[in-house]
Design a protein around this motif. Structure first.
Motif, PDB file in Angstrom:
ATOM      1  N   HIS A   9       0.828  -1.208   0.000  1.00  0.00           N
ATOM      2  CA  HIS A   9       0.000   0.000   0.000  1.00  0.00           C
ATOM      3  C   HIS A   9       0.863   1.259   0.000  1.00  0.00           C
ATOM      4  N   GLU A  10       1.815   1.311   0.924  1.00  0.00           N
ATOM      5  CA  GLU A  10       2.652   2.504   1.026  1.00  0.00           C
ATOM      6  C   GLU A  10       3.587   2.632  -0.176  1.00  0.00           C
ATOM      7  N   LEU A  11       3.992   1.508  -0.769  1.00  0.00           N
ATOM      8  CA  LEU A  11       4.804   1.571  -1.983  1.00  0.00           C
ATOM      9  C   LEU A  11       4.018   2.193  -3.134  1.00  0.00           C
ATOM     10  N   GLY A  12       2.698   2.026  -3.121  1.00  0.00           N
ATOM     11  CA  GLY A  12       1.868   2.674  -4.124  1.00  0.00           C
ATOM     12  C   GLY A  12       1.958   4.186  -4.021  1.00  0.00           C
ATOM     13  N   HIS A  13       1.879   4.696  -2.773  1.00  0.00           N
ATOM     14  CA  HIS A  13       2.041   6.146  -2.571  1.00  0.00           C
ATOM     15  C   HIS A  13       3.449   6.582  -2.985  1.00  0.00           C
ATOM     16  N   LEU A  14       4.454   5.848  -2.521  1.00  0.00           N
ATOM     17  CA  LEU A  14       5.836   6.227  -2.780  1.00  0.00           C
ATOM     18  C   LEU A  14       6.144   6.204  -4.277  1.00  0.00           C
ATOM     19  N   GLY A  15       5.640   5.205  -4.985  1.00  0.00           N
ATOM     20  CA  GLY A  15       5.928   5.091  -6.403  1.00  0.00           C
ATOM     21  C   GLY A  15       5.449   6.300  -7.194  1.00  0.00           C
ATOM     22  N   PHE A  16       4.202   6.713  -6.944  1.00  0.00           N
ATOM     23  CA  PHE A  16       3.682   7.886  -7.648  1.00  0.00           C
ATOM     24  C   PHE A  16       4.380   9.168  -7.176  1.00  0.00           C
ATOM     25  N   ALA A  17       4.726   9.227  -5.880  1.00  0.00           N
ATOM     26  CA  ALA A  17       5.439  10.410  -5.386  1.00  0.00           C
ATOM     27  C   ALA A  17       6.783  10.557  -6.096  1.00  0.00           C
ATOM     28  N   GLY A  55       1.376   1.265   9.030  1.00  0.00           N
ATOM     29  CA  GLY A  55       2.627   1.863   8.590  1.00  0.00           C
ATOM     30  C   GLY A  55       2.306   3.199   7.944  1.00  0.00           C
ATOM     31  N   TYR A  56       3.313   3.879   7.425  1.00  0.00           N
ATOM     32  CA  TYR A  56       3.044   5.170   6.807  1.00  0.00           C
ATOM     33  C   TYR A  56       4.154   5.559   5.848  1.00  0.00           C
ATOM     34  N   CYS A  57       3.799   6.494   4.975  1.00  0.00           N
ATOM     35  CA  CYS A  57       4.714   7.057   4.001  1.00  0.00           C
ATOM     36  C   CYS A  57       4.675   8.574   4.207  1.00  0.00           C
ATOM     37  N   ASP A  58       5.736   9.135   4.763  1.00  0.00           N
ATOM     38  CA  ASP A  58       5.790  10.556   5.124  1.00  0.00           C
ATOM     39  C   ASP A  58       6.173  11.372   3.886  1.00  0.00           C
ATOM     40  N   CYS A 100      -3.165  11.172  -8.075  1.00  0.00           N
ATOM     41  CA  CYS A 100      -2.460   9.916  -8.375  1.00  0.00           C
ATOM     42  C   CYS A 100      -1.658   9.431  -7.166  1.00  0.00           C
ATOM     43  N   ILE A 101      -0.953  10.358  -6.506  1.00  0.00           N
ATOM     44  CA  ILE A 101      -0.125   9.985  -5.349  1.00  0.00           C
ATOM     45  C   ILE A 101      -0.984   9.409  -4.238  1.00  0.00           C
ATOM     46  N   ILE A 102      -2.100  10.074  -3.936  1.00  0.00           N
ATOM     47  CA  ILE A 102      -2.912   9.627  -2.796  1.00  0.00           C
ATOM     48  C   ILE A 102      -3.723   8.380  -3.137  1.00  0.00           C
ATOM     49  N   SER A 103      -3.998   8.157  -4.436  1.00  0.00           N
ATOM     50  CA  SER A 103      -4.755   6.966  -4.837  1.00  0.00           C
ATOM     51  C   SER A 103      -3.855   5.765  -5.064  1.00  0.00           C
ATOM     52  N   GLY A 104      -2.533   5.986  -5.063  1.00  0.00           N
ATOM     53  CA  GLY A 104      -1.605   4.917  -5.390  1.00  0.00           C
ATOM     54  C   GLY A 104      -1.703   3.722  -4.473  1.00  0.00           C
ATOM     55  N   GLY A 105      -1.900   3.953  -3.181  1.00  0.00           N
ATOM     56  CA  GLY A 105      -1.974   2.845  -2.235  1.00  0.00           C
ATOM     57  C   GLY A 105      -3.166   1.952  -2.497  1.00  0.00           C
TER      58      GLY A 105
END
Length: 466
Positions: A17-25, A92-95, A128-133
Motif C-alpha cells: 500500500h505505502e509503496l503505491g504512494h511512494l511510487g507515484f510520489a 505503517g506510513y509514508c511521510d 495519483c499519489i494519494i490513490s496509489g496505495g
C-alpha cells in the motif's frame, strides 16, 4: 500460528500500500522523507538511509542522528528516503513532504511551499499519489488470485454435488429449512454455487427458496427478517456442507482401531440407527459415551459392523477424511498463466462486489456489533500453516484494505481523494488549516471505530465466538 500469519499478511499489505504512494510520489518528483512498516512511536527497530554514496543503518534507535537530517545532507542526497521498521504492528506510513496527514499538521509545514512538496504539485498528480496505495492493493489482490489459480488451480463443489445436503444455522431452521436440505432455487433463480446461494439468502432478501428434501422438492416461504437476525446473532456461517464420517487414520489408544476398523471405513449407522453425516454421528456418539455400541460401516463397498466400548469422552479416536475431492464429485480446473490472469481478475472483482454488498449488514439495527478488529482478522487464518489459505486470505484482505481506504473519511486516503476532487471541480483548494482540522476529526472518528471494532472482538472472545 494465527498471529504469525496475520502479522505477515498485514506486513505485505502495508508495504505494498505505502509503496503505491511512494511510487507515484517519486514519479512526480515529490520528496518522501520516511517510509515505515509499523508505527515507530518513540522508538524504531530498524532504520536505513543512503547518503554520502553508501547505506547507513541503525538498530533499536530512538533518535535519528543529525547527520541523517535533510538540512545536513548533500543536495543530491536530500531526496533519499529513510526506511524504517517500527514496533507497533498496527499499520505503517509514508511521510510525503508537504502533505497534511497523520504525521504532520499545517504548523509543521514551511511557510513557503517548495517545488518538491506534495502541496506544490498539480491536483491531478496529487490525486495519483494519494490513490496509489488503494490502486496497488487492488492490483495486488488480482495478482495474488491469478497466482493462486496458476499454481493450485481451483476446486469447485457444485451446490447439488453435496450428496448429504447441508447443515443450517438455527436462523434458517426457524425459517423452515431442515438439516440435509439442498437448495435448488431462490426466488425462481436456480442455484448452482454454494457462495452464490449463501449471498442470495443473506443479501437479496428473498421471499421463496425451493429445496430438495429426500426425493421431493419443497418450497419454503421466508419471513424477510434474515438480515436483521444475522446482524443480531452473528453466526459464523449460515450453512455448511454435511460431510460423511470416513476414517482417515487413528489416534493413540483408539477404540475404533482396537475393534478392527480400518482407514477408509465409512460409518453409516450407530446402534442400528441409519446416519451418514459427521454431525449426526458425532452427536449420537456423545449421547452414548461410556456405553457399548455397534458401529455399521462400508469398507470397499461391502457393509460390515463392529461392537466396541465407547470411551467416556464419546469419541471413536479417529481422524477423518476432510478433503472435499475425496468425499464428493469436485470440479477441478487447471489454468495456464495466461488463463489464470483473467480468472484472477474475474474472481477478485466478484469478491469485491460481494464484500461491498455485504456491508449493508452494518446499517441494520445491530450493525455496529458486526464490526471486527484484529481478532476477527486473525480468526480468518487456519490454526496450522497453509500457503493456499494464507494467500487466499491475504488477497481478500487486500481488497478490504483497498475499499476501506477509499471511504471519504479524513485520515483515510478517501478523505484526501475527496478534497482533491473537490478542488479539481471547484478550482478552489482547501486551506492547510482546514485540512488539519479535518484530519484531526477523521483520526478521532477512526480511533473510535478502532475501539468499537476491537471491543467487539473482546466481547466475542468472552462469549467464546472465536
Amino acid at each position: 500460528m494465527k498471529i504469525l500469519a496475520l502479522l505477515l499478511s498485514l506486513s505485505i499489505l502495508v508495504v505494498t500500500h505505502e509503496l503505491g504512494h511512494l511510487g507515484f510520489a517519486k514519479l512526480f518528483h515529490t520528496r518522501v522523507r520516511r517510509f515505515y512498516l509499523f508505527f515507530n512511536w518513540k522508538f524504531s527497530l530498524f532504520k536505513a538511509k543512503k547518503f554520502d554514496g553508501k547505506w547507513h543503518f541503525l538498530f533499536f534507535n530512538a533518535q535519528t542522528p543529525a547527520s541523517w537530517e535533510e538540512e545536513n545532507l548533500r543536495e543530491e542526497d536530500k531526496d533519499n528516503t529513510l526506511w524504517g521498521i517500527g514496533w507497533i504492528p498496527l499499520g505503517g506510513y509514508c511521510d510525503i513532504a508537504g502533505m497534511i496527514d497523520e504525521t504532520k499538521s499545517a504548523d509543521d509545514l514551511a511557510s513557503e511551499p517548495q517545488p518538491w512538496e506534495y502541496r506544490s504539485k498539480p491536483a491531478w498528480q496529487r490525486l495519483c499519489i494519494i490513490s496509489g496505495g488503494v490502486l496497488v492493493n487492488f492490483i495486488s489482490a488480482l495478482v495474488i488470485y491469478a497466482g493462486i489459480f496458476a499454481h493450485w488451480g481451483s476446486d469447485e463443489l457444485p451446490l447439488r454435488n453435496a450428496t448429504l445436503g447441508y447443515e443450517y444455522h438455527r436462523i434458517l431452521l426457524d425459517e423452515g429449512f431442515r438439516q440435509g436440505d439442498i437448495i435448488f432455487s431462490i426466488d425462481g433463480r436456480e442455484m448452482y454455487d454454494f457462495a452464490e446461494a449463501q449471498q442470495a439468502l443473506l443479501l437479496d432478501n428473498p421471499g421463496e427458496v425451493v429445496v430438495r428434501r429426500g426425493d421431493s422438492l419443497v418450497s419454503i416461504g421466508l419471513s424477510g427478517s434474515l438480515l436483521e437476525r444475522v446482524s443480531a446473532e452473528q453466526p459464523r456461517q449460515l450453512m455448511a456442507v454435511r460431510v460423511p464420517f470416513v476414517v482417515k487414520d487413528f489416534v493413540a489408544g483408539s477404540a475404533a482401531k482396537a475393534s478392527g476398523m480400518q482407514p477408509g471405513d465409512s460409518v453409516v449407522s450407530v446402534n442400528g440407527k441409519p446416519m451418514a453425516a459427521f454431525s449426526d454421528i458425532s452427536a449420537e456418539l456423545a449421547a452414548s459415551a461410556g456405553d457399548s455400541i455397534a458401529i455399521g460401516f462400508y469398507r470397499g463397498g461391502v457393509y460390515d459392523s463392529v461392537s466396541l466400548l465407547l470411551p467416556a469422552e464419546g469419541k471413536l479416536g479417529v481422524q477423518l477424511v476432510s478433503e472435499p475431492g475425496a468425499l464428493f464429485e469436485v470440479r477441478h480446473i487447471d489454468y495456464t498463466l495466461l488463463q489464470a490472469i483473467p480468472a484472477g481478475i474475474k474472481h477478485g472483482w466478484g469478491t469485491m462486489v460481494t464484500y461491498v454488498s455485504s456491508l449493508k449488514i452494518l446499517f441494520t439495527r445491530n450493525g455496529a456489533q458486526n464490526l471486527g478488529g484484529f481478532g476477527t482478522l486473525g480468526s480468518l487464518f487456519p490454526t496450522t500453516w497453509d500457503w493456499y489459505q494464507f494467500w487466499s486470505i491475504t488477497a481478500f484482505l487486500a481488497l478490504i484494505l483497498a475499499f476501506m481506504n477509499v471511504i471519504p473519511i479524513p485520515g483515510l486516503d478517501g478523505g484526501h481523494i475527496l478534497f482533491t476532487l473537490w478542488e479539481m471541480v471547484t478550482r478552489r483548494k482547501p486551506s492547510d488549516k482546514f485540512l488539519t482540522y479535518a484530519q484531526n476529526v477523521g483520526m478521532i472518528l477512526l480511533l473510535m471505530l478502532l475501539v468499537i471494532a476491537n471491543g467487539n472482538d473482546i466481547w466475542r472472545a468472552v462469549r467464546g465466538m472465536f
